[in-house]
Design a protein around this motif. Structure first.
Motif, PDB file in Angstrom:
ATOM      1  N   VAL A 171      44.266  37.168  29.007  1.00 43.71           N
ATOM      2  CA  VAL A 171      45.413  36.297  29.285  1.00 43.71           C
ATOM      3  C   VAL A 171      46.123  36.746  30.562  1.00 43.71           C
ATOM      4  CG1 VAL A 171      47.641  35.462  28.433  1.00 43.71           C
ATOM      5  CG2 VAL A 171      45.722  35.769  26.842  1.00 43.71           C
ATOM      6  N   ALA A 172      46.324  38.064  30.683  1.00 41.44           N
ATOM      7  CA  ALA A 172      46.997  38.597  31.867  1.00 41.44           C
ATOM      8  C   ALA A 172      46.198  38.308  33.136  1.00 41.44           C
ATOM      9  CB  ALA A 172      47.214  40.103  31.704  1.00 41.44           C
ATOM     10  N   LEU A 173      44.881  38.481  33.069  1.00 40.22           N
ATOM     11  CA  LEU A 173      44.051  38.234  34.242  1.00 40.22           C
ATOM     12  C   LEU A 173      43.963  36.744  34.575  1.00 40.22           C
ATOM     13  CD1 LEU A 173      41.194  40.843  33.786  1.00 40.22           C
ATOM     14  CD2 LEU A 173      42.887  40.756  35.634  1.00 40.22           C
ATOM     15  N   PHE A 174      44.000  35.892  33.552  1.00 39.80           N
ATOM     16  CA  PHE A 174      44.040  34.449  33.817  1.00 39.80           C
ATOM     17  C   PHE A 174      45.313  34.102  34.582  1.00 39.80           C
ATOM     18  CE2 PHE A 174      45.469  30.165  32.617  1.00 39.80           C
ATOM     19  CZ  PHE A 174      44.390  29.414  33.065  1.00 39.80           C
ATOM     20  N   PHE A 175      46.429  34.688  34.154  1.00 41.32           N
ATOM     21  CA  PHE A 175      47.707  34.442  34.818  1.00 41.32           C
ATOM     22  C   PHE A 175      47.687  34.965  36.254  1.00 41.32           C
ATOM     23  CE2 PHE A 175      51.995  36.035  35.916  1.00 41.32           C
ATOM     24  CZ  PHE A 175      52.675  34.825  35.953  1.00 41.32           C
ATOM     25  N   THR A 176      47.204  36.184  36.438  1.00 40.51           N
ATOM     26  CA  THR A 176      47.191  36.754  37.802  1.00 40.51           C
ATOM     27  C   THR A 176      46.214  36.008  38.703  1.00 40.51           C
ATOM     28  OG1 THR A 176      45.554  38.458  37.190  1.00 40.51           O
ATOM     29  CG2 THR A 176      47.880  39.039  36.981  1.00 40.51           C
ATOM     30  N   ALA A 233      37.521  43.151  37.725  1.00 43.94           N
ATOM     31  CA  ALA A 233      36.777  42.037  37.125  1.00 43.94           C
ATOM     32  C   ALA A 233      36.126  42.419  35.801  1.00 43.94           C
ATOM     33  CB  ALA A 233      35.715  41.535  38.105  1.00 43.94           C
ATOM     34  N   LYS A 234      35.817  43.694  35.599  1.00 39.43           N
ATOM     35  CA  LYS A 234      35.114  44.139  34.391  1.00 39.43           C
ATOM     36  C   LYS A 234      35.916  43.888  33.114  1.00 39.43           C
ATOM     37  CE  LYS A 234      36.880  48.861  34.944  1.00 39.43           C
ATOM     38  NZ  LYS A 234      36.522  50.280  35.167  1.00 39.43           N
ATOM     39  N   TYR A 235      37.220  43.633  33.245  1.00 32.85           N
ATOM     40  CA  TYR A 235      38.056  43.436  32.062  1.00 32.85           C
ATOM     41  C   TYR A 235      38.034  41.993  31.551  1.00 32.85           C
ATOM     42  CZ  TYR A 235      39.949  48.062  33.090  1.00 32.85           C
ATOM     43  OH  TYR A 235      40.091  49.415  33.322  1.00 32.85           O
ATOM     44  N   TRP A 236      37.342  41.093  32.270  1.00 35.58           N
ATOM     45  CA  TRP A 236      37.312  39.680  31.845  1.00 35.58           C
ATOM     46  C   TRP A 236      36.020  39.041  32.353  1.00 35.58           C
ATOM     47  CZ3 TRP A 236      40.499  35.089  34.076  1.00 35.58           C
ATOM     48  CH2 TRP A 236      40.473  34.013  33.170  1.00 35.58           C
ATOM     49  N   PRO A 237      35.172  38.543  31.458  1.00 32.92           N
ATOM     50  CA  PRO A 237      33.871  37.979  31.862  1.00 32.92           C
ATOM     51  C   PRO A 237      33.971  36.872  32.902  1.00 32.92           C
ATOM     52  CG  PRO A 237      33.928  38.301  29.488  1.00 32.92           C
ATOM     53  CD  PRO A 237      35.311  38.580  29.991  1.00 32.92           C
ATOM     54  N   VAL A 240      34.042  38.207  36.318  1.00 30.72           N
ATOM     55  CA  VAL A 240      32.718  38.688  36.734  1.00 30.72           C
ATOM     56  C   VAL A 240      31.891  37.529  37.278  1.00 30.72           C
ATOM     57  CG1 VAL A 240      30.567  39.774  35.950  1.00 30.72           C
ATOM     58  CG2 VAL A 240      32.757  40.596  35.078  1.00 30.72           C
ATOM     59  N   GLU A 241      31.985  36.388  36.611  1.00 23.61           N
ATOM     60  CA  GLU A 241      31.215  35.215  37.024  1.00 23.61           C
ATOM     61  C   GLU A 241      31.644  34.687  38.395  1.00 23.61           C
ATOM     62  OE1 GLU A 241      31.255  32.182  34.059  1.00 23.61           O
ATOM     63  OE2 GLU A 241      30.734  33.552  32.409  1.00 23.61           O
ATOM     64  N   ILE A 242      32.948  34.725  38.657  1.00 16.70           N
ATOM     65  CA  ILE A 242      33.431  34.144  39.926  1.00 16.70           C
ATOM     66  C   ILE A 242      33.639  35.212  41.008  1.00 16.70           C
ATOM     67  CG2 ILE A 242      34.529  32.220  38.719  1.00 16.70           C
ATOM     68  CD1 ILE A 242      37.241  33.559  39.284  1.00 16.70           C
ATOM     69  N   THR A 243      33.207  36.428  40.755  1.00 14.03           N
ATOM     70  CA  THR A 243      33.378  37.495  41.747  1.00 14.03           C
ATOM     71  C   THR A 243      32.760  37.149  43.106  1.00 14.03           C
ATOM     72  OG1 THR A 243      33.650  39.295  40.150  1.00 14.03           O
ATOM     73  CG2 THR A 243      32.789  39.896  42.308  1.00 14.03           C
ATOM     74  N   PRO A 244      31.551  36.566  43.166  1.00 11.33           N
ATOM     75  CA  PRO A 244      31.008  36.201  44.488  1.00 11.33           C
ATOM     76  C   PRO A 244      31.926  35.255  45.260  1.00 11.33           C
ATOM     77  CG  PRO A 244      29.280  36.152  42.847  1.00 11.33           C
ATOM     78  CD  PRO A 244      30.568  36.327  42.099  1.00 11.33           C
TER      79      PRO A 244
END
Length: 353
Positions: A171-176, A233-237, A240-244
């Motif tokens: 949730v926190a990473l979605f917000f950030t 990124a490792k804290y939320w799949p 990881v997917e959108i890292t590129p």
């Protein structure tokens, strides 16, 4: 003494928290580069500056609210209030990175979010619905980009707090992540108007104020926000997917910030050397110190996020330019405050006679 603080508060420059932004960014940058003593000194100075500025801000809020409200709803002064948000977030980042006081940083993050909501929607509502509006040349300046800086600062602090969370990391990473993209949107919208103002409207040298350096500083903090998301990124799949995509987008903004640096130096030379505009202290000069410090810090983190260690060459020499700029502005501030204190003491003495 309180009367002195009241006098300082009534005319407090709305963007003075840029001092906290600049000092925080430089402290973190020097810490990353192994300059621990300088980083710690800057941290303690920043703690004092943050508390002092909040005291003045609260005095102004309770004693001079109409004047403060008028500044907040002004096209020219209003954007400065976003430095309160960015300064609060930057100090929170310092607490995590340099002292590991993450519990205090959690409260600062909450405060920054609350301030962001109040300032963001008060300012943009006010300048949208007001009947009389200034022309573009008079109404916009580099300080408007602090809205994007404040948004990205919240993203960075929240991302740094994720490793300390026992639950709700997604949730926190979605917000950030949302705040990161929102900050990008704000930058692209505002920089278009500023670039148009630069290239198609008359720009007098006196109008080229230091906050225009935030043209570069805003994308420097965008780079730091994107790099922070990539490194966590490792804290939320989904990350990881959108890292590129994040890597490419973040690199795009870093290149944009790098492009601005030579142009801003050329314009500064044009203003102060060619036109001999006086180089005296102005609190707006913290709007110059912050971008240089943030570019140093963000480039270092970008090198880690992209896995390109050769980029660290840039922050290793850029940090000295940022330090020189910070020291220059800091000494100017101390000199300015010292003579203001003498002038105030003399005025009080004359009134008592």
């Amino acid at each position: 003494m309180f009367s002195f603080f009241k006098q300082k508060a009534v005319h407090l420059f709305p963007g003075y928290f840029a001092l906290v932004m600049a000092t925080g960014a430089l402290s973190i940058g020097t810490y990353f580069l192994g300059m621990d003593l300088i980083a710690k000194i800057l941290f303690y100075l920043n703690a004092a500056a943050y508390i002092g500025l909040w005291i003045l801000t609260l005095i102004r809020f309770f004693c001079y609210f109409p004047r403060m409200a008028a500044d907040l709803m002004s096209h020219t002064a209003g954007p400065g209030f976003f430095t309160i948000v960015a300064g609060t977030s930057m100090f929170g980042c310092q607490l995590i990175i340099i002292t590991d006081f993450y519990r205090v940083a959690v409260y600062l993050w909450g405060l920054a979010i609350l301030l962001w909501v109040v300032i963001m929607y008060t300012f943009f509502s006010a300048v949208t619905i007001r009947k009389e509006k200034p022309a573009l040349a008079e109404g916009i300046n580099g300080a408007w980009l602090i809205a994007a800086v404040a948004t990205h600062s919240i993203s960075i602090l929240g991302t740094l707090l994720v490793p300390y969370m026992e639950r709700g990391q997604d949730v926190a990473l979605f917000f950030t992540l949302c705040m990161y993209f929102l900050g990008c949107m704000l930058y692209l919208n505002i920089i278009t108007l500023i670039f148009y103002r630069f290239t198609f409207l008359k720009l007098d040298h006196s109008a080229l104020t230091p906050p225009y350096w935030i043209n570069m500083g805003a994308v420097a903090i965008t780079t730091l926000a994107g790099s922070s998301l990539i490194l966590n990124a490792k804290y939320w799949p989904l990350l990881v997917e959108i890292t590129p995509f994040l890597k490419g987008f973040t690199l795009f903004f870093w290149i944009m910030g790098t492009w601005w640096i030579p142009l801003m130096f050329i314009l500064m030379i044009w203003r102060h050397l060619y036109h001999r505009y006086p180089l005296s202290y102005d609190p707006q000069f913290w709007g110059l110190a912050f971008p240089l410090a943030m570019y140093t810090t963000s480039t270092y983190q970008l090198s880690k996020a992209l896995g390109v260690p050769f980029l660290t060459v840039i922050p290793r020499f850029m940090v000295y330019i940022a330090l020189a700029a910070w020291v220059f502005v800091f000494l100017g501030m101390i000199h300015h405050m010292f003579f203001q204190r003498i002038h105030y003491a003399k005025s009080v003495e004359e009134k008592s006679l």
